[in-house]
Design a protein around this motif. Sequence first.
Motif, mmCIF file in Angstrom:
data_model
loop_
_atom_site.group_PDB
_atom_site.id
_atom_site.type_symbol
_atom_site.label_atom_id
_atom_site.label_comp_id
_atom_site.label_asym_id
_atom_site.label_seq_id
_atom_site.Cartn_x
_atom_site.Cartn_y
_atom_site.Cartn_z
ATOM 1 N N SER A 202 0.828 -1.432 0.004
ATOM 2 C CA SER A 202 -0.096 0.410 -0.375
ATOM 3 C C SER A 202 0.280 1.331 0.081
ATOM 4 O O SER A 202 2.337 1.033 0.327
ATOM 5 C CB SER A 202 -0.612 -0.011 1.322
ATOM 6 N N GLY A 203 0.165 2.621 -0.429
ATOM 7 C CA GLY A 203 0.925 3.513 -0.302
ATOM 8 C C GLY A 203 0.789 4.182 -1.650
ATOM 9 O O GLY A 203 0.333 3.763 -2.754
ATOM 10 N N HIS A 204 1.390 5.684 -1.363
ATOM 11 C CA HIS A 204 1.014 5.947 -3.730
ATOM 12 C C HIS A 204 2.549 5.697 -3.850
ATOM 13 O O HIS A 204 3.477 5.850 -3.035
ATOM 14 C CB HIS A 204 1.422 7.465 -2.928
ATOM 15 N N ILE A 508 1.785 1.917 4.665
ATOM 16 C CA ILE A 508 3.104 1.769 4.341
ATOM 17 C C ILE A 508 4.087 1.218 4.316
ATOM 18 O O ILE A 508 3.758 0.587 5.464
ATOM 19 C CB ILE A 508 3.709 3.318 4.539
ATOM 20 N N THR A 509 4.867 0.136 3.318
ATOM 21 C CA THR A 509 5.648 -0.824 3.970
ATOM 22 C C THR A 509 7.421 -0.133 3.346
ATOM 23 O O THR A 509 7.159 -0.320 2.033
ATOM 24 C CB THR A 509 5.747 -1.702 3.676
ATOM 25 N N TRP A 510 8.588 -0.237 3.863
ATOM 26 C CA TRP A 510 9.620 0.056 3.321
ATOM 27 C C TRP A 510 10.285 -1.687 3.618
ATOM 28 O O TRP A 510 10.482 -1.972 5.134
ATOM 29 C CB TRP A 510 10.047 0.956 4.057
ATOM 30 N N ARG A 543 -1.899 12.701 3.638
ATOM 31 C CA ARG A 543 -2.104 13.832 3.838
ATOM 32 C C ARG A 543 -2.356 14.577 5.431
ATOM 33 O O ARG A 543 -2.409 14.012 6.093
ATOM 34 C CB ARG A 543 -4.389 13.507 3.813
ATOM 35 N N ARG A 544 -2.248 15.243 6.333
ATOM 36 C CA ARG A 544 -2.722 16.293 7.239
ATOM 37 C C ARG A 544 -3.633 15.491 7.946
ATOM 38 O O ARG A 544 -5.206 16.013 7.645
ATOM 39 C CB ARG A 544 -1.949 17.791 6.949
ATOM 40 N N GLY A 545 -3.254 15.234 9.034
ATOM 41 C CA GLY A 545 -4.096 14.801 10.130
ATOM 42 C C GLY A 545 -3.851 13.491 9.864
ATOM 43 O O GLY A 545 -4.488 12.732 11.491
ATOM 44 N N GLN A 546 -3.295 12.557 8.711
ATOM 45 C CA GLN A 546 -3.725 11.186 8.995
ATOM 46 C C GLN A 546 -3.196 10.458 10.003
ATOM 47 O O GLN A 546 -1.699 11.415 10.107
ATOM 48 C CB GLN A 546 -2.841 10.946 7.522
ATOM 49 N N THR A 547 -3.254 8.933 10.413
ATOM 50 C CA THR A 547 -2.012 8.424 10.974
ATOM 51 C C THR A 547 -1.948 7.327 10.100
ATOM 52 O O THR A 547 -2.686 6.529 9.332
ATOM 53 C CB THR A 547 -3.312 7.883 12.394
ATOM 54 N N VAL A 548 -0.789 7.107 9.925
ATOM 55 C CA VAL A 548 -0.307 6.425 9.196
ATOM 56 C C VAL A 548 1.092 4.711 9.897
ATOM 57 O O VAL A 548 1.429 5.470 10.233
ATOM 58 C CB VAL A 548 0.528 6.764 7.575
ATOM 59 N N VAL A 597 5.472 1.325 13.414
ATOM 60 C CA VAL A 597 5.975 2.106 13.844
ATOM 61 C C VAL A 597 4.256 3.202 12.986
ATOM 62 O O VAL A 597 4.373 3.226 12.360
ATOM 63 C CB VAL A 597 7.059 3.081 13.538
ATOM 64 N N ALA A 598 4.168 3.804 14.122
ATOM 65 C CA ALA A 598 3.336 4.957 13.960
ATOM 66 C C ALA A 598 3.329 6.004 13.397
ATOM 67 O O ALA A 598 4.175 6.821 14.408
ATOM 68 C CB ALA A 598 2.366 5.125 15.029
ATOM 69 N N LEU A 599 2.939 7.325 12.464
ATOM 70 C CA LEU A 599 3.255 8.284 12.024
ATOM 71 C C LEU A 599 2.183 8.992 12.081
ATOM 72 O O LEU A 599 1.520 9.106 10.705
ATOM 73 C CB LEU A 599 4.032 8.708 10.896
ATOM 74 N N THR A 600 2.250 10.292 12.816
ATOM 75 C CA THR A 600 1.166 11.266 12.719
ATOM 76 C C THR A 600 1.563 12.020 12.113
ATOM 77 O O THR A 600 2.090 12.945 12.522
ATOM 78 C CB THR A 600 0.789 11.563 14.750
ATOM 79 N N ALA A 601 0.931 12.829 10.804
ATOM 80 C CA ALA A 601 1.113 13.744 9.482
ATOM 81 C C ALA A 601 0.777 14.898 9.958
ATOM 82 O O ALA A 601 -0.427 15.394 9.844
ATOM 83 C CB ALA A 601 0.246 12.958 8.414
#
Length: 643
Positions: A202-204, A508-510, A543-548, A597-601
């Motif tokens: 997933s991801g763009h 997202i996967t790295w 997008r701003r406000g997303q939790t990824v 990990v969780a990233l807050t945008a």
Amino acid sequence: MTTARLIALDQILFVLVAAAWAATAGVALAGLRQPAADGRRTLLIAAALCAAAIVVTALRVAVTLGLARAGWWFVAEKVTLALPLVVLPALASAVVSLPRLLRVPPGDAPVPSPRLVAFPLLITAYGAVTGVACGVVVSYPVTAGGAAAVLALFAAAAVVSWRLLGPVRTPHHRWQTAGTGVLALAVALAVGGGRPGGAPHSGHDGGAAAPGLSVDLLRGPAASAAGGPAGARPRVRRFTLTAQPATVRLASGAVDAWSFDGQVPGPVLRVRQGDLVEVVLRNRMTDGQAVTIHWHGYDVPSGEDGVPGVTQDAVAPGQTHVYRFRAEDAGTYWYHSHQDSSVAVPRGLFGLLVVDPAVPLPESEDHLLALHTFGTRPTLSVDGAAPVDGLARLALPPGTRARLRVVNTDTRPVVLGLAGAPYRIAAVDGGDVPGATDLDGARLHLAAGGRYDLTFTVPSGPVLLTAGDRPALLVNGPATPPAAAGAIVDITRYGAATAPPARFDQEITWVLDKTLALADGLPRLAQTVNGKAWPNIPAPVVRRGQTVRITVVNRGTDTHPMHPHGHHVRILSRNGVPATGLPMDTFDVAPGEVWEVALTADNPGMWMSHCHDLAHAAQGMEFHLAYEGITTPYEMGGRNRPA
């Protein structure tokens, strides 16, 4: 067996499998061309090699099954390409070739047809060699193009070998040889017809939407525009840093270095929470070296991040650049040039940044420790003083509460030990640790670029800090306590647990590896993310406000300290084991590990993310995290070289 050991064993086995089948095919062909007596002995040797090759192949299958338990990322190309191309021909070799190698006619009787005996062995060898290529070229994810290239080479080798081996000598064997050829074709078709994309990702794949807001408009406030509560003006702290050559004098000899203000580390920038920080960077380098300043771990506005080609142009000799940001987050941070960072940082273009809280900390003793290696010489700088490559010393009043802010400015992790007093990890990467508990004799793994704040009550006796296998700092000598030798603390499990996010807006996967990839327009062995190297790694768009939720997988043999700019990420789990949720900005992903990990945008911009083993970043492991609608007018390459 750990995933890391399985990865290493698999790499050994795929070479052994290729060598074993190639040797079997070569010896069998030699035996088929020799006179009857000699040929019989050679073919029996080939039979023994064939049996050994079958055993080694079975071992590789077993290792792959073990790796599969750790996740699809570790076995995608093995299951879809590498193993089918060797296992199915190996079965044909066991059924068709091995019995004939063992039952070679005695005397002058004709030996079996080369196509019957050697062709299954040859295609198995080709499949085994293809397995090596899959590990180096295909990696994860398995793409249609990569799979097609591998299968085309395999099929071409099989067709050429079939023609060169000549016709079948006896008519009643034609169905067997035809069956073997059909089997080879079926393998290629079955694998090629399978879903080549691997597990979904997933991801763009694109950049930020355009037109939009340019990153160079996302800047810190000027002093005249920065209002505080009820209209009060914040305190303005102004600094000037001049990049210039310098000489660092160590006990072991002098080092030609690059510096800020002629010293390494550069000047300590110590400010208070709420201050407006203004830093003027002047470049006085004499060899044409451009510079920038990146505020490592401090989440500044994107336009102040100091990444050439993303948030600014590199500052050339004779030029200046001004950085501004509000010091809102108390903690321990550092700064360094991000232009040619794999060269500039090891040579000394770095310094320390401390943001003191508005309410003073209870510790009466507060000291900064910068670990840095010049070439092969590890050093320690205390409170911004000149580094020493021997034992640094510090005198502290017994009974006081001390804080040691330890910063790892190197590109490799370091194991720390503190002996002589119980201590706590009060902060990680600038953030306080809730529920920190006492540690006595335990050691700590500190990632490249990471920071630990260690607090303890100063005892009447000495305290020793070790870095790796060397004593680094002695508090209140001259006696030296034994070095700490306890277990290494799992930092993902330290402190009180906090609740993870209730939901995620994006996944997202790295997947980190070292494979053949296009880098700077040329194919080379590179450090890759999802099978690609900079500048070809797609930028995830948020997008701003997303939790990824970001899943980081290391399927290589190198440790990767991953560092997303502009954000701290909350650690959710490591290898499936839930974490306490500490926020970190640099986290070490060891071989075989899977971190979530969780990233807050919450910080719009265009952000570099990369491995902070800076040599790995220079070899391709750097990419961007972009916010929707954010653009940049700058370009990487040419004068702008961030790694």
